[in-house]
Design a protein around this motif. Structure first.
Motif, PDB file in Angstrom:
ATOM      1  N   TYR A 157     -24.519 -34.343  29.517  1.00 36.57           N
ATOM      2  CA  TYR A 157     -23.548 -34.132  30.803  1.00 36.57           C
ATOM      3  C   TYR A 157     -22.507 -35.077  30.389  1.00 36.57           C
ATOM      4  O   TYR A 157     -22.773 -35.891  29.407  1.00 36.57           O
ATOM      5  CB  TYR A 157     -24.439 -34.668  32.080  1.00 36.57           C
ATOM      6  N   SER A 158     -21.646 -34.989  31.105  1.00 33.86           N
ATOM      7  CA  SER A 158     -20.399 -35.878  31.028  1.00 33.86           C
ATOM      8  C   SER A 158     -20.695 -37.208  31.349  1.00 33.86           C
ATOM      9  O   SER A 158     -21.535 -37.393  32.113  1.00 33.86           O
ATOM     10  CB  SER A 158     -19.017 -35.225  31.547  1.00 33.86           C
ATOM     11  N   SER A 159     -20.026 -38.296  30.919  1.00 33.23           N
ATOM     12  CA  SER A 159     -20.603 -39.714  31.407  1.00 33.23           C
ATOM     13  C   SER A 159     -19.553 -40.463  32.068  1.00 33.23           C
ATOM     14  O   SER A 159     -18.316 -39.969  31.933  1.00 33.23           O
ATOM     15  CB  SER A 159     -20.913 -40.342  30.034  1.00 33.23           C
ATOM     16  N   LEU A 160     -19.726 -41.364  32.852  1.00 32.96           N
ATOM     17  CA  LEU A 160     -18.959 -42.450  33.555  1.00 32.96           C
ATOM     18  C   LEU A 160     -19.433 -43.692  33.111  1.00 32.96           C
ATOM     19  O   LEU A 160     -20.699 -44.146  33.114  1.00 32.96           O
ATOM     20  CB  LEU A 160     -19.145 -42.285  34.840  1.00 32.96           C
ATOM     21  N   GLY A 161     -18.412 -44.579  32.616  1.00 34.22           N
ATOM     22  CA  GLY A 161     -18.883 -45.986  32.401  1.00 34.22           C
ATOM     23  C   GLY A 161     -18.957 -46.298  30.934  1.00 34.22           C
ATOM     24  O   GLY A 161     -18.800 -45.269  30.242  1.00 34.22           O
ATOM     25  N   ASN A 162     -19.315 -47.316  30.618  1.00 37.36           N
ATOM     26  CA  ASN A 162     -19.286 -47.818  29.215  1.00 37.36           C
ATOM     27  C   ASN A 162     -20.668 -47.728  28.623  1.00 37.36           C
ATOM     28  O   ASN A 162     -21.752 -48.318  28.872  1.00 37.36           O
ATOM     29  CB  ASN A 162     -18.829 -49.254  28.960  1.00 37.36           C
ATOM     30  N   LYS A 163     -21.134 -46.641  27.707  1.00 37.90           N
ATOM     31  CA  LYS A 163     -22.408 -46.498  27.312  1.00 37.90           C
ATOM     32  C   LYS A 163     -23.057 -47.684  26.370  1.00 37.90           C
ATOM     33  O   LYS A 163     -24.068 -47.608  25.890  1.00 37.90           O
ATOM     34  CB  LYS A 163     -22.520 -45.254  26.334  1.00 37.90           C
ATOM     35  N   GLU A 164     -22.273 -48.688  25.709  1.00 39.17           N
ATOM     36  CA  GLU A 164     -22.510 -49.485  25.078  1.00 39.17           C
ATOM     37  C   GLU A 164     -22.698 -50.979  25.899  1.00 39.17           C
ATOM     38  O   GLU A 164     -23.541 -51.790  25.506  1.00 39.17           O
ATOM     39  CB  GLU A 164     -21.424 -49.889  24.103  1.00 39.17           C
ATOM     40  N   ASP A 165     -22.311 -51.163  26.938  1.00 39.24           N
ATOM     41  CA  ASP A 165     -22.455 -52.354  27.923  1.00 39.24           C
ATOM     42  C   ASP A 165     -22.604 -52.139  29.155  1.00 39.24           C
ATOM     43  O   ASP A 165     -21.946 -51.803  30.047  1.00 39.24           O
ATOM     44  CB  ASP A 165     -20.928 -52.999  27.745  1.00 39.24           C
ATOM     45  N   TYR A 166     -23.888 -51.905  29.299  1.00 38.06           N
ATOM     46  CA  TYR A 166     -24.550 -51.384  30.997  1.00 38.06           C
ATOM     47  C   TYR A 166     -25.881 -52.218  31.255  1.00 38.06           C
ATOM     48  O   TYR A 166     -26.548 -52.352  30.144  1.00 38.06           O
ATOM     49  CB  TYR A 166     -24.484 -49.981  31.167  1.00 38.06           C
TER      50      TYR A 166
END
Length: 160
Positions: A58-67
């Motif tokens: 799925y497409s993503s919202l937000g920062n995958k590295e800092d969450y």
């Protein structure tokens, strides 16, 4: 006979007061957040220690590295078109997480006004955005919905 009943009554009252005086420290932690299902969680459970792995293409919202929190956000608009996203955020409640990305707008009572720009007002059109958390209807404002890692939040246009 009256004396026996009086002694039994006094003994029962003494036991009741003795039970009120016990202290259980484990039960004194106050809940800090309530999720959509009404489950309470303490501070230790609110901030996750491990980032969730969200499978799916799925497409993503937000920062995958800092969450801190990761969840699925699915919409079904009035035409029946669906859209599913993975959302990564540091916000702890659903209203702030989705509002910060510009995905939703909220009414004054923190209920959903629009999603992806599609607005519905039940009083005017007979349709409204309803929100489900892992299949259960969310009642009230989204600011009270604590994000649960890996959960699926469905926003669907319905009439009732």
């Amino acid at each position: 006979m009256k004396k026996i009943i009086a002694f039994i009554s006094i003994f029962a009252v003494m036991l009741a007061f003795a039970a009120c005086g016990t202290k259980d420290n484990a039960a004194t932690t106050a809940p800090l957040a309530t999720n959509a299902q009404g489950d309470s969680s303490t501070k230790e459970n609110v901030i996750p220690t491990k980032k969730p792995d969200l499978p799916g293409d799925y497409s993503s919202l937000g920062n995958k590295e800092d969450y801190l929190y990761g969840f699925y956000f699915e919409t079904v608009n009035k035409a029946g078109e669906t859209n599913k996203q993975k959302v990564y955020t540091n916000e702890s409640n659903l209203a702030d997480a989705l509002n910060n990305y510009g995905v939703i707008t909220l009414n004054v009572d923190k209920t959903v006004k629009s999603v992806w720009g599609e607005e519905h007002n039940y009083e005017k059109t007979g349709y409204a955005w309803l929100v489900y958390a892992d299949g259960e209807l969310v009642e009230g404002g989204l600011d009270k919905v604590a994000i649960k890692n890996g959960a699926n939040y469905l926003f669907r246009v319905e009439t009732f």
